[in-house]
Scaffold this active site. Structure first.
Site, PDB file in Angstrom:
ATOM      1  N   GLU A 351       0.824  -1.227   0.000  1.00  0.00           N
ATOM      2  CA  GLU A 351       0.000   0.000   0.000  1.00  0.00           C
ATOM      3  C   GLU A 351       0.847   1.261   0.000  1.00  0.00           C
ATOM      4  O   GLU A 351       0.547   2.142  -0.815  1.00  0.00           O
ATOM      5  CB  GLU A 351      -0.970   0.001   1.190  1.00  0.00           C
ATOM      6  CG  GLU A 351      -1.895   1.220   1.134  1.00  0.00           C
ATOM      7  CD  GLU A 351      -2.958   1.217   2.220  1.00  0.00           C
ATOM      8  OE1 GLU A 351      -2.871   0.412   3.151  1.00  0.00           O
ATOM      9  OE2 GLU A 351      -3.864   2.055   2.115  1.00  0.00           O
ATOM     10  N   HIS A 406      -4.767  -0.912 -10.256  1.00  0.00           N
ATOM     11  CA  HIS A 406      -5.181  -1.904  -9.265  1.00  0.00           C
ATOM     12  C   HIS A 406      -5.158  -3.325  -9.812  1.00  0.00           C
ATOM     13  O   HIS A 406      -4.969  -4.270  -9.053  1.00  0.00           O
ATOM     14  CB  HIS A 406      -6.503  -1.506  -8.607  1.00  0.00           C
ATOM     15  CG  HIS A 406      -6.228  -0.567  -7.465  1.00  0.00           C
ATOM     16  ND1 HIS A 406      -5.758  -1.022  -6.256  1.00  0.00           N
ATOM     17  CD2 HIS A 406      -6.242   0.777  -7.388  1.00  0.00           C
ATOM     18  CE1 HIS A 406      -5.536   0.020  -5.472  1.00  0.00           C
ATOM     19  NE2 HIS A 406      -5.818   1.125  -6.129  1.00  0.00           N
TER      20      HIS A 406
HETATM   21 CU   LIG Z   1      -8.175   2.512  -2.793  1.00  0.00          CU
END
Ligand SMILES: [Cu+2]
Length: 678
Positions: A351, A406
């Site tokens: 992340e 993503h």
């Molecule tokens: Cu997100």
């Protein structure tokens, strides 16, 4: 959400008159709701509510340091920045991805989270609302309300009404100003960006859905990457949730694409062109228009952020860790990831969050990639453009590159999951339990509907010009409610607790070629997960689509919240907003992918697993844990499901027979119809 009536008894007693635990007696939830409503009204203007104006002018944040649980450390830090005039000015854009801007917003959050009374919380909020940047204020207040016990049961108004600029387009904003200046009420149709010449336009309804945007931004507020346990609690399985929520967003996006005769999205490559450009048609309240990006540009180094080469190196280090089966911490110690916890470590690293094992070495692949993509329109900062849509969680999913990024991140996670051994028969079965029948009551039918939201906060307030009614109309996906009827046999001699997991999986790619089990499982949408006690013998489990633990109902508007809170404070009626307490969760109306008018084939899988083994709470069959635990966990508690997120479809399925042999996992074929005539 009917099941919410079964919520913990404590919630049922929340009324306008009841004090909350741990707070000074007499401050009701309704009063707190009222305070929050007033604090968030017209955030670009001065405060108007007399009590808050009074607090903003006469309250001294450093006057009595005993009101803070940290002895006033946070407030002293923030006040010293105020005195030195070091804070970001008002009337300027704010991005959480800007380090210094984020630091400042977090200084305010730090003050609010360390208040030990509501009075302290609201006085500080009022005081700093008049002194810090508006974007920073809204962010700090939202995150504090989400995480502070003082604000439990307070409902946050939908962000699309508080900061409408980030949810609508500049055409609508201009119309709103004209309406106000000419004193002509207006209701404007908001269209999605782009034109029909752009293939990506076909699924713009998904990335630009204001409810989905609220889910995305709220998820990142519930699970902030900057979170440290010193704020009061540890967030359970935060890294794994980062994987799961974004994996599910990708799967949903792919299902929308398949519904529109498009292929599943391809991943982003640092060394290839970014094929889709994006023209956001969106404007900051202060700071001009969001920058555009043309089609087919090569990634460029972004001055002051990162070089493309750095990103490739970070990716290699992470892929290397996955191949080795371990990550390293700051002392150089190896941490085994070839197990169920591995995904949590990787989520934190990728992340990256403050829970990462080694920030220096693994860097911050996902967050930096967001900034890199946001700046490709002005990588050298030559034109002094503000941040791109990718640099705000509110706006990121509008840009098709969000889903490419993503998919890229998701494929890295998949590489790890694919290294783990497939589930064995023993790991899948639930002895004595068999799913006999899966039936859907009602058709799986989607349609588009019109939704109106208030734009009054988009325009400035003036003493000379009255507000007029201004709203935007958007087209949004919805579906007919339906019910699952699942017949389950329990051949054990005792009642058992069962976890019921429901997935909707596409059957074929855009060319109609059927997915193998191993391909298809990665595109499955988790539509529900809940617990039920199974009596001995045959059980019919009935579950309504509105009760799904991945979704939330539409939030009430700020106006409704004001009306309800005002009436409750005056004692006319009870507040009863329990079902809206969480805004993290996919909007319930988006539970189903769009499907096709002639019907689109899906496989509906029901996996019934041993609830005693895989839950952290023995009350699960009677409580719903605040509704949206599947993607958003339970605030302040461990994640209720002990199994890996996505189980049993998260690992390779080299041989589908193992799924066919166990009696507790069954599937059926269904069609999702899209009604164009609604
Ligand atoms: Cu997100």
């Amino acid at each position: 959400m009917k099941v919410l009536l079964l919520l913990l008894p404590a919630l049922l007693t929340v009324t306008s008159a009841s004090p909350t635990q741990g707070d000074e007696p007499g401050v009701s939830v309704a009063k707190k709701q009222q305070d929050i409503n007033h604090l968030l009204e017209k955030i670009y203007d001065r405060l108007r509510h007399p009590e808050l104006v009074e607090a903003a002018t006469t309250f001294d944040p450093e006057g009595d340091l005993t009101m803070y649980t940290d002895g006033g450390e946070a407030v002293r830090r923030l006040m010293s920045e105020v005195h030195q005039q070091r804070l970001l000015q008002k009337h300027h854009w704010f991005s959480l991805f800007q380090e210094r801007q984020r630091e400042e917003a977090l200084m305010l959050f730090d003050v609010l989270i360390h208040c030990n009374s509501w009075r302290c919380f609201v006085n500080n909020a009022a005081y700093f609302r008049e002194r810090v940047n508006e974007g920073q204020f809204v962010y700090a207040l939202y995150v504090a309300v989400i995480h502070s016990d003082l604000a439990s049961h307070v409902v946050l108004p939908p962000l699309y009404e508080i900061t409408p600029h980030l949810f609508t387009n500049n055409e609508i904003i201009q119309k709103a100003y004209t309406a106000k200046m000419t004193q002509t009420p207006g209701r404007f149709n908001m269209s999605f960006t782009g034109s029909q010449k752009n293939r990506e336009q076909r699924i713009a309804y998904f990335g630009e859905d204001i409810g989905l945007n609220v889910h995305h931004v709220t998820w990142h507020m519930d699970f902030p990457f900057w979170w440290q346990d010193s704020y009061g609690h540890h967030i359970d399985r935060k890294g794994e949730l980062f994987f799961w929520v974004h994996h599910q967003l990708s799967a949903r996006f792919d299902n929308e694409r398949l519904s529109n005769w498009m292929n599943v999205v391809d991943e982003l490559h640092w060394e290839e062109v970014i094929s889709e450009g994006f023209a956001p048609h969106t404007i900051y309240k202060f700071g001009g228009e969001f920058p555009s990006r043309p089609d087919n540009i090569h990634f460029q180094d972004v001055v002051g952020v990162a070089n493309v080469r750095d990103m490739i190196i970070l990716e290699r280090r992470i892929r290397d860790a996955i191949a080795h089966g371990y990550v390293i911490d700051e002392e150089g110690q190896q941490i085994d990831i070839m197990n169920e916890q591995g995904i949590d470590y990787l989520g934190n690293i990728i992340e990256s969050s403050m829970y990462t094992t080694n920030l220096q070495y693994y860097g911050s692949l996902h967050n930096t990639a967001h900034i890199m993509l946001g700046r490709q329109g002005d990588p050298k900062g030559k034109y002094n453009l503000p941040p791109g849509v990718m640099e705000h969680f509110e706006t990121a999913t509008r840009d098709p590159s969000f889903f490419r990024l993503h998919k890229y991140i998701d494929n890295i996670f998949k590489e790890h999951k694919d290294n783990l051994s497939p589930y064995t028969w023993e790991e899948l079965e639930f002895p004595g339990v068999a799913v006999r029948e899966i039936e859907i009551e009602g058709e799986l039918k989607t349609y588009f509907e019109q939704f109106e939201f208030n734009l009054i906060n988009a325009v400035d307030r003036s003493n000379n010009v009255e507000d007029v009614e201004i709203s935007a109309n958007v087209n949004r996906l919805n579906h007919q409610d339906f019910t699952y009827n699942i017949i389950i046999n329990n051949d054990n001699e005792v009642d058992v607790l069962a976890t019921i997991r429901i997935f909707l999986c596409p059957r074929a790619d855009e060319n109609g070629l059927e997915f193998t089990w191993d391909e298809g499982r990665w595109h499955c949408i988790e539509t529900d997960k809940f617990w039920r006690k199974l009596s001995v013998g045959e059980n019919t489990v009935t579950r309504h689509s509105t009760d799904s633990s991945v979704t939330v109902p539409d939030p009430p508007s700020l106006e409704t919240l004001q009306r309800r809170a005002d009436a409750a404070v005056e004692g006319d009626q009870e507040l009863h907003l329990e079902e809206y307490e969480r805004s993290c969760g996919i909007p319930n109306r988006m539970l189903l992918p769009k499907g096709k008018s002639e019907g689109m084939d899906f496989l509906l899988m029901v996996a019934v697993t041993d609830g005693e083994m895989d839950t952290n709470n023995d009350q699960l069959d009677v409580t719903e844990l605040g509704g949206t635990h599947a993607h958003c966990g339970v605030r302040g508690h461990t994640f209720p499901d002990r199994r890996p997120m996505g189980y049993p479809l998260d690992r390779r399925i080299p041989d589908k027979r193992v799924f066919e042999q166990v009696t507790n996992i069954e599937s059926t074929f269904v069609k999702v119809f899209h009604n164009t005539q609604h």
